[in-house]
Design a protein around this motif. Structure first.
Motif, short mmCIF file in Angstrom:
data_model
loop_
_atom_site.label_atom_id
_atom_site.label_comp_id
_atom_site.label_asym_id
_atom_site.label_seq_id
_atom_site.Cartn_x
_atom_site.Cartn_y
_atom_site.Cartn_z
N TYR A 36 -5.54 4.28 4.80
CA TYR A 36 -4.62 3.16 4.55
C TYR A 36 -3.81 3.30 6.30
O TYR A 36 -4.01 4.30 6.80
N GLU A 37 -3.11 2.09 6.42
CA GLU A 37 -2.50 2.07 7.90
C GLU A 37 -1.10 1.60 7.57
O GLU A 37 -0.90 0.72 6.72
N GLY A 38 -0.24 2.29 8.16
CA GLY A 38 1.14 2.10 7.92
C GLY A 38 1.85 3.13 7.26
O GLY A 38 1.28 4.16 6.77
N ASP A 39 3.19 3.04 6.96
CA ASP A 39 4.20 3.79 6.37
C ASP A 39 4.48 3.63 4.99
O ASP A 39 5.06 2.63 4.72
N PRO A 40 3.94 4.33 4.11
CA PRO A 40 4.50 4.03 2.68
C PRO A 40 5.84 3.99 2.36
O PRO A 40 6.18 3.29 1.46
#
Length: 273
Positions: A36-40
């Protein structure tokens, strides 16, 4: 030192969690991928939805017209937030011959695996596609499910099957079922209990009573999990009530998503006698 301890505590919980998981995201045949891409921690991430590559005949004079890539990105919301916050009395810790903190971290990993597995199976059942085989034997049902996945352009290699305890009992009686003694050590270590018709089989008691088994491929099954607060040991001596006690604290967020429903088939259990 405190930061190193936090990393070690997180690793202990993660290791125990992975050891207990049925819905694994590592190994030779995972059920979920963790791309995945981004910050959870921001509350949402983007996951790639893999499309088919377009091919065509090549002409030495005119070449081949370029096509647009079909990989898209799906935004999924992080909708599960759980924590551990357990008091450990100093007297109890001293009275236990081995490390009580390590024991409780181990327990946290086990409990986390149960929560993660429950949500994972629920997601597969809710977001997959219902499929009803016509065959009567366990092998026939699995073969038909495999044929349907092939029609849905799901790769042959890396397919998983999660069986209910009752359907697993049927598989054990089937001559086509390859038991653990004939599997590679890597598969056995990752929780695979057998192979049938190209599927790596695992067993889960979390499958709904109305379903026999779930088949699919990790390419379109997504898991996002991240520590919001890395586990640490907090000294509670400064509080008004606690004397000589500490607390193991930690918090993590997670979610699951099926990005291609036809890549996960949910097979219902027979109704009636």
């Amino acid at each position: 030192m405190a930061h190193a301890l936090q990393d070690r505590f997180a690793s202990m919980i993660d290791d125990r969690l992975r050891a207990e998981l049925v819905t694994v995201d590592q190994g030779a045949v995972p059920i979920f991928n963790t791309k995945y891409e981004g910050d959870p921690k921001a509350g949402a991430v983007k996951v790639p939805v893999r499309g088919e590559m377009v091919t065509g005949a090549y002409n030495k004079v005119t070449g081949l017209a370029p096509s647009e890539g079909s990989t898209t990105y799906l935004t999924i919301t992080i909708d599960n937030d759980i924590a551990v916050n357990e008091i450990i009395d100093g007297y109890d810790a001293e009275a236990v011959p081995d490390n009580l903190v390590a024991d409780r971290l181990d327990a946290a990993g086990y409990a986390g695996a149960l929560v993660l597995d429950n949500d994972a199976i629920d997601t597969l059942e809710a977001e997959g596609t219902a499929f009803t085989p016509t065959g009567t034997t366990a092998y026939d049902k699995v073969v038909e499910a495999g044929a349907q996945l092939t029609k849905n352009n799901v790769p042959l290699r890396g397919r998983f099957l999660i069986a209910s305890p009752d359907f697993y009992a049927e598989l054990l009686k089937d001559d086509f079922f390859i038991k653990t003694g004939d599997l590679s050590q890597e598969l056995v270590m990752s929780g695979v209990v057998g192979m049938i018709a190209g599927f790596a089989v695992r067993v889960s008691n979390n499958i709904a009573a109305t379903n026999d088994f779930i088949v699919g491929h990790s390419n379109w099954c997504h898991r996002v999990r991240e520590w919001m607060v890395t586990p640490f040991l907090a000294n509670l001596n400064g509080s008004r009530e606690m004397i000589g006690a500490s607390a193991v604290k930690g918090r993590w967020v997670f979610t699951h998503k099926v990005s291609k429903p036809e890549a996960v088939l949910v097979i219902a259990a027979p109704v009636g006698p």
